[in-house]
Design a protein around this motif. Structure first.
Motif, PDB file in Angstrom:
ATOM      1  N   ASN A  31       5.890  -1.189 -17.859  1.00 55.63           N
ATOM      2  CA  ASN A  31       6.663  -0.019 -18.239  1.00 55.63           C
ATOM      3  C   ASN A  31       5.913   1.245 -17.841  1.00 55.63           C
ATOM      4  N   TYR A  32       6.504   2.376 -18.106  1.00 55.40           N
ATOM      5  CA  TYR A  32       5.939   3.672 -17.721  1.00 55.40           C
ATOM      6  C   TYR A  32       4.503   3.832 -18.212  1.00 55.40           C
ATOM      7  N   TRP A  33       4.290   3.652 -19.515  1.00 61.86           N
ATOM      8  CA  TRP A  33       2.956   3.881 -20.072  1.00 61.86           C
ATOM      9  C   TRP A  33       1.932   2.907 -19.512  1.00 61.86           C
ATOM     10  N   GLU A  34       2.323   1.685 -19.308  1.00 62.49           N
ATOM     11  CA  GLU A  34       1.394   0.708 -18.733  1.00 62.49           C
ATOM     12  C   GLU A  34       0.978   1.123 -17.318  1.00 62.49           C
ATOM     13  N   CYS A  35       1.924   1.626 -16.536  1.00 60.80           N
ATOM     14  CA  CYS A  35       1.593   2.113 -15.188  1.00 60.80           C
ATOM     15  C   CYS A  35       0.659   3.316 -15.258  1.00 60.80           C
ATOM     16  N   ILE A  36       0.908   4.211 -16.187  1.00 59.34           N
ATOM     17  CA  ILE A  36       0.044   5.385 -16.340  1.00 59.34           C
ATOM     18  C   ILE A  36      -1.366   4.945 -16.720  1.00 59.34           C
ATOM     19  N   PHE A  37      -1.476   3.958 -17.587  1.00 59.77           N
ATOM     20  CA  PHE A  37      -2.790   3.422 -17.955  1.00 59.77           C
ATOM     21  C   PHE A  37      -3.484   2.836 -16.732  1.00 59.77           C
ATOM     22  N   LEU A  38      -2.755   2.046 -15.960  1.00 59.54           N
ATOM     23  CA  LEU A  38      -3.346   1.437 -14.767  1.00 59.54           C
ATOM     24  C   LEU A  38      -3.810   2.497 -13.772  1.00 59.54           C
ATOM     25  N   VAL A  39      -2.983   3.502 -13.527  1.00 56.11           N
ATOM     26  CA  VAL A  39      -3.358   4.568 -12.590  1.00 56.11           C
ATOM     27  C   VAL A  39      -4.663   5.222 -13.037  1.00 56.11           C
ATOM     28  N   ASN A  40      -4.796   5.460 -14.320  1.00 55.06           N
ATOM     29  CA  ASN A  40      -6.021   6.083 -14.824  1.00 55.06           C
ATOM     30  C   ASN A  40      -7.207   5.138 -14.770  1.00 55.06           C
ATOM     31  N   LEU A  41      -6.964   3.858 -14.943  1.00 55.51           N
ATOM     32  CA  LEU A  41      -8.058   2.882 -14.823  1.00 55.51           C
ATOM     33  C   LEU A  41      -8.485   2.685 -13.367  1.00 55.51           C
ATOM     34  N   TYR A  42      -7.572   2.864 -12.424  1.00 57.66           N
ATOM     35  CA  TYR A  42      -7.948   2.741 -11.022  1.00 57.66           C
ATOM     36  C   TYR A  42      -9.052   3.755 -10.685  1.00 57.66           C
ATOM     37  N   ASP A  43      -8.991   4.917 -11.297  1.00 59.37           N
ATOM     38  CA  ASP A  43      -9.986   5.960 -11.033  1.00 59.37           C
ATOM     39  C   ASP A  43     -11.167   5.925 -12.000  1.00 59.37           C
ATOM     40  N   ASN A  44     -11.013   5.219 -13.110  1.00 55.97           N
ATOM     41  CA  ASN A  44     -12.030   5.262 -14.164  1.00 55.97           C
ATOM     42  C   ASN A  44     -12.290   3.885 -14.762  1.00 55.97           C
ATOM     43  N   GLU A  45     -12.357   2.881 -13.922  1.00 58.16           N
ATOM     44  CA  GLU A  45     -12.545   1.527 -14.426  1.00 58.16           C
ATOM     45  C   GLU A  45     -13.839   1.445 -15.231  1.00 58.16           C
ATOM     46  N   ASP A  98      -4.307  -5.832  -7.566  1.00 59.97           N
ATOM     47  CA  ASP A  98      -3.321  -6.163  -6.535  1.00 59.97           C
ATOM     48  C   ASP A  98      -2.125  -5.205  -6.530  1.00 59.97           C
ATOM     49  N   TYR A  99      -1.822  -4.591  -7.646  1.00 58.47           N
ATOM     50  CA  TYR A  99      -0.654  -3.703  -7.742  1.00 58.47           C
ATOM     51  C   TYR A  99      -0.982  -2.241  -7.478  1.00 58.47           C
ATOM     52  N   LYS A 100      -2.243  -1.928  -7.241  1.00 53.26           N
ATOM     53  CA  LYS A 100      -2.658  -0.530  -7.054  1.00 53.26           C
ATOM     54  C   LYS A 100      -1.848   0.156  -5.965  1.00 53.26           C
ATOM     55  N   GLU A 101      -1.817  -0.408  -4.778  1.00 52.49           N
ATOM     56  CA  GLU A 101      -1.123   0.235  -3.657  1.00 52.49           C
ATOM     57  C   GLU A 101       0.376   0.355  -3.921  1.00 52.49           C
ATOM     58  N   GLN A 102       0.956  -0.660  -4.543  1.00 54.55           N
ATOM     59  CA  GLN A 102       2.390  -0.614  -4.841  1.00 54.55           C
ATOM     60  C   GLN A 102       2.694   0.498  -5.850  1.00 54.55           C
ATOM     61  N   ILE A 103       1.868   0.608  -6.872  1.00 54.83           N
ATOM     62  CA  ILE A 103       2.073   1.653  -7.880  1.00 54.83           C
ATOM     63  C   ILE A 103       1.907   3.030  -7.247  1.00 54.83           C
ATOM     64  N   TYR A 104       0.820   3.225  -6.500  1.00 53.32           N
ATOM     65  CA  TYR A 104       0.595   4.511  -5.835  1.00 53.32           C
ATOM     66  C   TYR A 104       1.726   4.834  -4.866  1.00 53.32           C
ATOM     67  N   SER A 105       2.166   3.852  -4.120  1.00 52.59           N
ATOM     68  CA  SER A 105       3.222   4.057  -3.146  1.00 52.59           C
ATOM     69  C   SER A 105       4.522   4.500  -3.811  1.00 52.59           C
ATOM     70  N   LEU A 106       4.884   3.853  -4.905  1.00 51.59           N
ATOM     71  CA  LEU A 106       6.134   4.217  -5.581  1.00 51.59           C
ATOM     72  C   LEU A 106       6.041   5.594  -6.235  1.00 51.59           C
ATOM     73  N   ILE A 107       4.879   5.942  -6.753  1.00 49.67           N
ATOM     74  CA  ILE A 107       4.714   7.281  -7.327  1.00 49.67           C
ATOM     75  C   ILE A 107       4.780   8.332  -6.218  1.00 49.67           C
ATOM     76  N   GLU A 108       4.138   8.041  -5.093  1.00 48.73           N
ATOM     77  CA  GLU A 108       4.191   8.957  -3.959  1.00 48.73           C
ATOM     78  C   GLU A 108       5.624   9.108  -3.446  1.00 48.73           C
ATOM     79  N   LYS A 109       6.365   8.017  -3.437  1.00 46.30           N
ATOM     80  CA  LYS A 109       7.768   8.049  -3.012  1.00 46.30           C
ATOM     81  C   LYS A 109       8.580   8.968  -3.930  1.00 46.30           C
ATOM     82  N   TRP A 110       8.311   8.911  -5.224  1.00 51.44           N
ATOM     83  CA  TRP A 110       9.004   9.770  -6.189  1.00 51.44           C
ATOM     84  C   TRP A 110       8.663  11.238  -5.925  1.00 51.44           C
TER      85      TRP A 110
END
Length: 156
Positions: A31-45, A98-110
């Protein structure tokens, strides 16, 4: 400045982004919040849950709920902090990575979609100003703002 319209515009952008992310990641169960958490963890693992909640300016209970969900879905794991055995740090699993690029790509698309027709210099200007506004919002002293408004109304 038309406050009613400006507040509505921020609300529309936020709700539509949430709807987009929820729909885009429904198939993989995020969901939205889970994606936001992942995006922040990609930069701050490796950060702990409290720090992540603080960065996102959200309640610890909301953070706990979403982190538990991401752990249960296999996107992240908790590891005990070696310096503070009471604390647990958050790390991405291979599945999460594995989902990092897909998440970034969809956010960039938006972002590309909502900024279509706006020249690059204007886009950069708006993003820069939104960063400034977000930092001011992050550091806002609500009590002072509220009391200043009340004091101004009392003077009238």
């Amino acid at each position: 400045m038309n406050v009613k319209h400006n507040a509505r515009f921020f609300g529309i952008l936020n709700r539509q982004l949430q709807t987009y992310i929820n729909l885009a990641f429904k198939k993989i169960g995020l969901n939205y919040w889970e994606c936001i958490f992942l995006v922040n963890l990609y930069d701050n693992e490796g950060m702990n849950q409290e720090k992540l909640a603080s960065i996102l300016l959200i309640d610890k209970s909301i953070a706990t709920k979403n982190i538990n969900s991401l752990v249960n879905k296999g996107f992240i794991i908790r590891k005990i902090n070696e310096q503070d055995k009471r604390a647990k740090n958050l790390y991405l699993t291979d599945k999460g990575k594995d989902y990092k690029e897909q998440i970034y790509s969809l956010i960039e698309k938006w972002i590309d979609y909502i900024s279509d027709g706006i020249d690059k210099d204007t886009q950069d200007f708006v993003i820069n100003k939104l960063h400034i506004m977000a930092e001011k919002a992050r550091n806002a002293d609500f009590n002072t703002l509220i009391m200043t408004n009340i004091d101004d109304e009392d003077d009238n």
